[in-house]
Write an enzyme that holds these catalytic residues in place. Sequence first.
Site, PDB file in Angstrom:
ATOM      1  N   CYS A 120      13.659  -0.739  -1.080  1.00 26.98           N
ATOM      2  CA  CYS A 120      13.843  -0.159   0.239  1.00 26.98           C
ATOM      3  C   CYS A 120      14.164  -1.291   1.205  1.00 26.98           C
ATOM      4  O   CYS A 120      14.092  -2.470   0.851  1.00 26.98           O
ATOM      5  CB  CYS A 120      12.597   0.616   0.672  1.00 26.98           C
ATOM      6  SG  CYS A 120      12.917   1.786   2.026  1.00 26.98           S
ATOM      7  N   CYS A 122      12.847  -1.071   4.624  1.00 24.15           N
ATOM      8  CA  CYS A 122      11.998  -0.969   5.809  1.00 24.15           C
ATOM      9  C   CYS A 122      11.120  -2.200   6.035  1.00 24.15           C
ATOM     10  O   CYS A 122      10.845  -2.565   7.177  1.00 24.15           O
ATOM     11  CB  CYS A 122      11.149   0.290   5.753  1.00 24.15           C
ATOM     12  SG  CYS A 122      10.031   0.401   4.334  1.00 24.15           S
ATOM     13  N   CYS A 130      14.525   2.489   6.997  1.00 30.80           N
ATOM     14  CA  CYS A 130      14.860   2.313   5.588  1.00 30.80           C
ATOM     15  C   CYS A 130      16.358   2.194   5.341  1.00 30.80           C
ATOM     16  O   CYS A 130      16.809   2.266   4.197  1.00 30.80           O
ATOM     17  CB  CYS A 130      14.299   3.478   4.773  1.00 30.80           C
ATOM     18  SG  CYS A 130      12.518   3.685   4.946  1.00 30.80           S
ATOM     19  N   LYS A 195       9.780  12.807  -1.299  1.00 28.77           N
ATOM     20  CA  LYS A 195       8.988  11.968  -0.399  1.00 28.77           C
ATOM     21  C   LYS A 195       8.944  12.636   0.969  1.00 28.77           C
ATOM     22  O   LYS A 195       9.966  12.759   1.646  1.00 28.77           O
ATOM     23  CB  LYS A 195       9.587  10.568  -0.313  1.00 28.77           C
ATOM     24  CG  LYS A 195       8.801   9.616   0.570  1.00 28.77           C
ATOM     25  CD  LYS A 195       9.434   8.230   0.556  1.00 28.77           C
ATOM     26  CE  LYS A 195       8.679   7.248   1.425  1.00 28.77           C
ATOM     27  NZ  LYS A 195       9.322   5.902   1.412  1.00 28.77           N
ATOM     28  N   LYS A 248       5.496  12.138  -3.503  1.00 33.06           N
ATOM     29  CA  LYS A 248       4.703  11.351  -2.557  1.00 33.06           C
ATOM     30  C   LYS A 248       4.600  12.111  -1.234  1.00 33.06           C
ATOM     31  O   LYS A 248       5.629  12.527  -0.696  1.00 33.06           O
ATOM     32  CB  LYS A 248       5.388   9.995  -2.346  1.00 33.06           C
ATOM     33  CG  LYS A 248       4.699   9.076  -1.360  1.00 33.06           C
ATOM     34  CD  LYS A 248       5.501   7.795  -1.137  1.00 33.06           C
ATOM     35  CE  LYS A 248       4.773   6.883  -0.164  1.00 33.06           C
ATOM     36  NZ  LYS A 248       5.559   5.675   0.151  1.00 33.06           N
ATOM     37  N   TYR A 313      -3.923   2.843  -5.418  1.00 35.78           N
ATOM     38  CA  TYR A 313      -4.646   1.632  -5.032  1.00 35.78           C
ATOM     39  C   TYR A 313      -6.039   1.594  -5.661  1.00 35.78           C
ATOM     40  O   TYR A 313      -6.687   0.554  -5.639  1.00 35.78           O
ATOM     41  CB  TYR A 313      -4.748   1.558  -3.505  1.00 35.78           C
ATOM     42  CG  TYR A 313      -3.393   1.615  -2.840  1.00 35.78           C
ATOM     43  CD1 TYR A 313      -2.620   0.479  -2.698  1.00 35.78           C
ATOM     44  CD2 TYR A 313      -2.869   2.830  -2.388  1.00 35.78           C
ATOM     45  CE1 TYR A 313      -1.358   0.533  -2.111  1.00 35.78           C
ATOM     46  CE2 TYR A 313      -1.612   2.901  -1.806  1.00 35.78           C
ATOM     47  CZ  TYR A 313      -0.867   1.742  -1.671  1.00 35.78           C
ATOM     48  OH  TYR A 313       0.383   1.815  -1.105  1.00 35.78           O
TER      49      TYR A 313
END
Length: 324
Positions: A120, A122, A130, A195, A248, A313
């Site tokens: 990406c 961004c 982006c 997304k 996502k 995570y």
Amino acid sequence: MTQSFDRHRRLRRSAGMRDIVRETHVHTEDLIYPLFVKDGKDIKNPIPSMPEVYQWSLDLVDAEVQEAVDKGIRAIILFGLPAEKDPIGTSAYDTEGIVQRAVRQIKANHPDLTVIADTCLCQFTDHGHCGVVHEGEILNDESLDLLVKTAVSQAEAGADIIAPSNMMDGFVAAIREGLDEAGYKNISVMSYAVKYASAFYGPFRDAANSSPQSGDRKTYQMDPANRREAFREARSDVEEGADFLIVKPALSYLDIIRDVREREDLPIVAYNVSGEYSMVKAAAQNGWIDEKAVVMEKVTSMKRAGADLILTYHAKNIADWLKH
């Protein structure tokens, strides 16, 4: 008296019984561990909105990668924080960019680890969008050229999988064609196919220093209210040559994961995003929930909905819990 009801509890009466009839399983091999790599030295910057998550300089990141590998994690995804930004994200496709250097270093030390490069602009643009911005508009086709350059540079560095997350129209087709023309026909594309423009991304933007400086991303990321749009996005990416499909966020979009699973045969990746992670960590730190129980229930729900892989995570914690 003749019994006229079923005894479903027979299959729940002991831990052993529950184990042998369990329908859905999470394995360490299902996990993808995100890492934030940053230019500089001796950097292990904690991210206040994401407890236990750090920005790493390359001289320290290998120890973190080794710890993940030792826990049985077989895939990581890299997000880069460059030293400099500009309007067209030049450092995203620089052969000496932070992600490219991280890929080379990690693959040299861990050749069997699957290294995924987030693709990406961004994190690399000074405006935080982006793609290319002109007079407030995010330009689609002009952005594709830069995304292809980024993907090819990441493949040249040794990335096993390219993961474009930009949500420009035609990004999978452009990147697939660019990789093939550059001689990287065997490099997979893990598309952020579905997304949403979600409110759950806030902590990630702190970690990646990637918040838009003006406006928002609603002209290219999807409206959270839309379901059928996800089918169109996923189908386009399949037809354009994607090898994996990411949904996502994950937790608030389990219905979408199930929908995509029922329609497409490619491996589905659930991205358990930063906001979902941070809410659990905050509640656990306050003693309001059992962190292990909640996290395992959460990722099990993603597998049950149809995900094959989980980008999270929590990966190191989950690996520990599964092992012990």
